[in-house]
Design a protein around this motif. Structure first.
Motif, mmCIF file in Angstrom:
data_model
loop_
_atom_site.group_PDB
_atom_site.id
_atom_site.type_symbol
_atom_site.label_atom_id
_atom_site.label_comp_id
_atom_site.label_asym_id
_atom_site.label_seq_id
_atom_site.Cartn_x
_atom_site.Cartn_y
_atom_site.Cartn_z
ATOM 1 N N UNK A 232 -6.312 -21.857 10.534
ATOM 2 C CA UNK A 232 -4.976 -22.079 9.968
ATOM 3 C C UNK A 232 -5.043 -23.111 8.854
ATOM 4 N N UNK A 233 -5.758 -24.211 9.102
ATOM 5 C CA UNK A 233 -5.880 -25.255 8.086
ATOM 6 C C UNK A 233 -6.736 -24.778 6.919
ATOM 7 N N UNK A 234 -7.852 -24.108 7.195
ATOM 8 C CA UNK A 234 -8.718 -23.638 6.112
ATOM 9 C C UNK A 234 -7.963 -22.707 5.177
ATOM 10 N N UNK A 235 -7.178 -21.789 5.743
ATOM 11 C CA UNK A 235 -6.394 -20.876 4.915
ATOM 12 C C UNK A 235 -5.362 -21.635 4.082
ATOM 13 N N UNK A 236 -4.722 -22.607 4.703
ATOM 14 C CA UNK A 236 -3.689 -23.372 3.987
ATOM 15 C C UNK A 236 -4.304 -24.180 2.852
ATOM 16 N N UNK A 237 -5.444 -24.798 3.099
ATOM 17 C CA UNK A 237 -6.106 -25.556 2.041
ATOM 18 C C UNK A 237 -6.484 -24.646 0.879
ATOM 19 N N UNK A 238 -6.893 -23.441 1.187
ATOM 20 C CA UNK A 238 -7.324 -22.508 0.141
ATOM 21 C C UNK A 238 -6.134 -21.945 -0.642
ATOM 22 N N UNK A 239 -5.048 -21.627 0.085
ATOM 23 C CA UNK A 239 -3.968 -20.873 -0.525
ATOM 24 C C UNK A 239 -2.777 -21.712 -0.982
ATOM 25 N N UNK A 240 -2.473 -22.779 -0.267
ATOM 26 C CA UNK A 240 -1.186 -23.436 -0.498
ATOM 27 C C UNK A 240 -1.248 -24.935 -0.735
ATOM 28 N N UNK A 241 -2.326 -25.597 -0.397
ATOM 29 C CA UNK A 241 -2.392 -27.061 -0.517
ATOM 30 C C UNK A 241 -2.379 -27.486 -1.976
ATOM 31 N N UNK A 242 -1.879 -28.685 -2.255
ATOM 32 C CA UNK A 242 -1.968 -29.227 -3.618
ATOM 33 C C UNK A 242 -3.420 -29.250 -4.079
ATOM 34 N N UNK B 107 -9.518 -15.119 8.336
ATOM 35 C CA UNK B 107 -10.104 -16.058 7.368
ATOM 36 C C UNK B 107 -9.859 -15.527 5.962
ATOM 37 N N UNK B 108 -8.782 -15.970 5.341
ATOM 38 C CA UNK B 108 -8.391 -15.445 4.023
ATOM 39 C C UNK B 108 -8.780 -16.416 2.915
ATOM 40 N N UNK B 109 -10.071 -16.744 2.856
ATOM 41 C CA UNK B 109 -10.538 -17.683 1.839
ATOM 42 C C UNK B 109 -11.946 -17.320 1.407
ATOM 43 N N UNK B 110 -12.334 -17.826 0.264
ATOM 44 C CA UNK B 110 -13.716 -17.723 -0.223
ATOM 45 C C UNK B 110 -14.352 -19.090 -0.019
ATOM 46 N N UNK B 111 -15.244 -19.179 0.955
ATOM 47 C CA UNK B 111 -15.802 -20.472 1.341
ATOM 48 C C UNK B 111 -16.545 -21.153 0.211
ATOM 49 N N UNK B 112 -17.129 -20.378 -0.691
ATOM 50 C CA UNK B 112 -17.899 -20.966 -1.786
ATOM 51 C C UNK B 112 -17.018 -21.703 -2.778
#
Length: 340
Positions: free
Chosen positions: A81-91, A115-120
């Motif tokens: 949940x946090x990883x997705x938010x950091x990738x998609x919505x965080x400042x 997991x809706x992010x690109x880790x790289x």
């Protein structure tokens, strides 16, 4: 009016028209008076939370401009949940960073739709300690070693498919023939440990040795748990009698599957910033993190809290992510089969 005079006049007008906020701003100027939110992908009281709160109390003084660091919990889905938010919505300006599961960056490899992010694309800041993860059982479960764990069912707590407790149990079952059944849905590792104490579950995997020493050392001293398996490349000096999972594997394929889970242990509890943060701020956060790791006041606080400090830099974490993403697809397919 000459052409030269006209050009000079236009230049003056342009300079006046550009707002101050658009002009170059140093890292120190940006962070002065700011608040940086340090998000924690797990609930209060566990290892991720304990480390993050000690780090938060010292990190700000090493960042140029000395911003205030405020820890905030955002648990859910094994920190996805946090990883997705950091990738998609965080400042994306350097005022939001977070700590997620060491295995979370590799969930896209495992085709985890959550997991809706690109880790790289994350900016890796650093981590405070290389981890040694354990599978353990309550002493009254009657499971004291790998043979018992293969022959008897052990109910273990889980925090989501992406988390170490779940993945380590599933991979051990697939590669080593253990007999662990996951009871899922706990917000964090601390909640699993409480469930063990209440008898709701009888064990867990993904239990960091550093967390045990910092928060549950009494369970070890009183003989309440048996340590069964160690997920690490080399044994921790304190854990010479706990077998490494790779030593228990019979085939190269089994060892490769286990290595996929073991390799990220150096990620520890990674601290990451969203994609798109200006590079000078990423560099400043990385330097501040490593300066914190060497800060005598921080080290004293970490010692008091029972935290092990064996840091890795953001650059090192970035390299680990790249190396795991280079894993043979056939092995990844086996891991996917075991963890789904």
């Amino acid at each position: 009016m000459s052409v030269i005079k006209v050009l000079k006049s236009l230049a003056v007008v342009a300079a006046v028209a550009v707002p101050a906020s658009a002009q170059a701003q140093s890292v120190e100027e940006f962070y002065a008076g700011k608040t940086v939110s340090l998000y924690i992908g797990y609930s209060v009281g566990g290892g991720y939370d304990t480390y993050a709160r000690v780090i938060a109390s010292h990190l700000g003084k090493h960042i140029p401009g000395n911003p205030t660091i405020v820890p905030t919990n955002m648990p859910g889905a094994g920190s996805l949940r946090l990883a997705n938010w950091l990738y998609e919505a965080a400042p994306k300006d350097g005022t939001a960073i977070g700590t997620v599961a060491r295995a979370a960056p590799f969930e896209p490899l495992l085709e985890n739709e959550a997991a809706s992010f690109n880790a790289a694309e994350f900016n890796y800041i650093g981590n405070a300690n290389t981890e040694y993860s354990l599978c353990a059982a309550n002493a009254d479960a009657g499971i004291a070693n790998i043979d018992d764990l293969r022959s008897k069912e052990l109910l273990v707590g889980g925090t989501g498919a992406a988390s170490d407790p779940n993945k380590q149990a599933n991979i051990a079952n697939a590669a080593l023939g253990t007999n662990m059944t996951i009871i899922d849905g706990y917000p964090g590792g601390n909640d699993i440990t409480l469930a063990m104490e209440r008898g709701e579950v009888m064990g867990r995997c993904g239990w960091s040795w550093s967390t045990i020493k910092a928060t549950k050392w009494d369970m070890i001293e009183q003989g309440q748990v048996n340590l069964l398996l160690q997920f690490a490349n080399t044994p921790h000096p304190d854990l010479a009698d706990v077998p490494l999972v790779a030593e228990l594997a019979d085939t190269d394929e089994q060892r490769a599957m286990l290595n996929f889970i073991v390799a990220p242990q150096e990620m520890g509890r990674p601290y990451i910033a969203p994609p798109g943060v200006p590079q000078d701020r990423v560099d400043a956060l990385r330097q501040a993190f490593m300066d914190t790791m060497a800060d005598p006041e921080f080290l004293a606080a970490a010692t008091e809290a029972g935290l092990e400090i064996t840091p890795s830099s953001g650059e090192t974490l970035q390299e680990i992510v790249a190396s795991v993403f280079a894993t043979d697809p056939a092995i990844i397919a086996k891991v996917i089969e075991a963890t789904n």
